[in-house]
Design a protein around this motif. Sequence first.
Motif, mmCIF file in Angstrom:
data_model
loop_
_atom_site.group_PDB
_atom_site.id
_atom_site.type_symbol
_atom_site.label_atom_id
_atom_site.label_comp_id
_atom_site.label_asym_id
_atom_site.label_seq_id
_atom_site.Cartn_x
_atom_site.Cartn_y
_atom_site.Cartn_z
ATOM 1 N N ALA A 210 -11.582 -7.084 9.064
ATOM 2 C CA ALA A 210 -10.119 -6.935 9.013
ATOM 3 C C ALA A 210 -9.692 -5.572 9.544
ATOM 4 O O ALA A 210 -10.495 -4.651 9.672
ATOM 5 C CB ALA A 210 -9.638 -7.105 7.582
ATOM 6 N N PHE A 211 -8.405 -5.481 9.857
ATOM 7 C CA PHE A 211 -7.821 -4.234 10.337
ATOM 8 C C PHE A 211 -6.651 -3.839 9.455
ATOM 9 O O PHE A 211 -5.964 -4.689 8.894
ATOM 10 C CB PHE A 211 -7.320 -4.390 11.774
ATOM 11 C CG PHE A 211 -8.421 -4.497 12.777
ATOM 12 C CD1 PHE A 211 -8.938 -3.365 13.376
ATOM 13 C CD2 PHE A 211 -8.954 -5.730 13.118
ATOM 14 C CE1 PHE A 211 -9.965 -3.447 14.301
ATOM 15 C CE2 PHE A 211 -9.979 -5.837 14.035
ATOM 16 C CZ PHE A 211 -10.494 -4.694 14.628
ATOM 17 N N LEU A 212 -6.443 -2.537 9.358
ATOM 18 C CA LEU A 212 -5.271 -1.995 8.675
ATOM 19 C C LEU A 212 -4.302 -1.494 9.732
ATOM 20 O O LEU A 212 -4.705 -0.880 10.721
ATOM 21 C CB LEU A 212 -5.676 -0.848 7.746
ATOM 22 C CG LEU A 212 -6.544 -1.230 6.557
ATOM 23 C CD1 LEU A 212 -7.011 0.017 5.823
ATOM 24 C CD2 LEU A 212 -5.785 -2.150 5.611
ATOM 25 N N VAL A 213 -3.035 -1.768 9.507
ATOM 26 C CA VAL A 213 -1.981 -1.329 10.418
ATOM 27 C C VAL A 213 -1.286 -0.136 9.782
ATOM 28 O O VAL A 213 -0.957 -0.155 8.599
ATOM 29 C CB VAL A 213 -0.955 -2.458 10.658
ATOM 30 C CG1 VAL A 213 0.144 -1.993 11.599
ATOM 31 C CG2 VAL A 213 -1.644 -3.707 11.179
ATOM 32 N N GLN A 214 -1.083 0.904 10.576
ATOM 33 C CA GLN A 214 -0.362 2.070 10.076
ATOM 34 C C GLN A 214 0.523 2.626 11.183
ATOM 35 O O GLN A 214 0.285 2.388 12.363
ATOM 36 C CB GLN A 214 -1.328 3.132 9.581
ATOM 37 C CG GLN A 214 -2.235 3.673 10.654
ATOM 38 C CD GLN A 214 -3.284 4.616 10.085
ATOM 39 O OE1 GLN A 214 -3.516 4.649 8.885
ATOM 40 N NE2 GLN A 214 -3.918 5.373 10.942
ATOM 41 N N MET A 215 1.537 3.363 10.770
ATOM 42 C CA MET A 215 2.418 3.992 11.747
ATOM 43 C C MET A 215 1.700 5.161 12.390
ATOM 44 O O MET A 215 0.926 5.859 11.728
ATOM 45 C CB MET A 215 3.714 4.461 11.073
ATOM 46 C CG MET A 215 4.578 3.310 10.603
ATOM 47 S SD MET A 215 6.043 3.850 9.679
ATOM 48 C CE MET A 215 6.996 4.603 10.955
ATOM 49 N N THR A 216 1.976 5.373 13.665
ATOM 50 C CA THR A 216 1.460 6.560 14.333
ATOM 51 C C THR A 216 2.358 7.733 13.971
ATOM 52 O O THR A 216 3.453 7.552 13.416
ATOM 53 C CB THR A 216 1.463 6.376 15.862
ATOM 54 O OG1 THR A 216 2.830 6.191 16.294
ATOM 55 C CG2 THR A 216 0.610 5.191 16.299
ATOM 56 N N GLY A 217 1.937 8.934 14.289
ATOM 57 C CA GLY A 217 2.780 10.103 14.043
ATOM 58 C C GLY A 217 4.111 9.985 14.760
ATOM 59 O O GLY A 217 5.174 10.269 14.187
ATOM 60 N N GLU A 218 4.068 9.558 16.016
ATOM 61 C CA GLU A 218 5.306 9.393 16.785
ATOM 62 C C GLU A 218 6.183 8.307 16.167
ATOM 63 O O GLU A 218 7.397 8.467 16.038
ATOM 64 C CB GLU A 218 5.002 9.039 18.242
ATOM 65 C CG GLU A 218 6.262 8.822 19.053
ATOM 66 C CD GLU A 218 5.992 8.410 20.495
ATOM 67 O OE1 GLU A 218 6.983 8.130 21.200
ATOM 68 O OE2 GLU A 218 4.831 8.376 20.918
ATOM 69 N N GLY A 219 5.558 7.200 15.759
ATOM 70 C CA GLY A 219 6.314 6.112 15.146
ATOM 71 C C GLY A 219 6.998 6.561 13.868
ATOM 72 O O GLY A 219 8.167 6.269 13.628
#
Length: 158
Positions: A100-109
């Motif tokens: 599985a993968f975890l989704v996270q915001m980037t610094g820019e996002g």
Amino acid sequence: MSPAEQVRGVDQAFLALERELAVFLRRARASSGEMAREVHPDLEPAAYGLLLRLDDAGQQRATDLAAYFGVGKATMSRQLRALEQLGLVARAPDPADGRAFLVQMTGEGRERFRSVRNARRAKYAHRLASWERNEVAELARLLRRLNSAAQAAGEDPT
């Protein structure tokens, strides 16, 4: 036949709720579109809510996000792919499950999103300046209750 005669026997409180929610949702959709474009010109309006959830809850599996929003895995995958292409989110392997993968915001996002979110909060504060703080809190409480009931039933709150 008059409108009053047409709705005889129907609870007027629920009709008023339906009417007000319809207006609110129409305005919210328009506002989400504007805010999404402020985050990124190519961002879809529905994706703004995804960023909101990621900012509030932190990194998540795509399946958890799909369940939270009540959408299919394919829809969520498409929206996340678009956000990833815009550089607003990134996927990383889930240490608890290598498949599985975890989704996270980037610094820019995160930076872009929070700038828009802060501006939106300022607008809410301005619009509700004449309300008592307890009225704002009560509105939030009732909306949370409506959303929780819909989520528990596995349906859209509208």
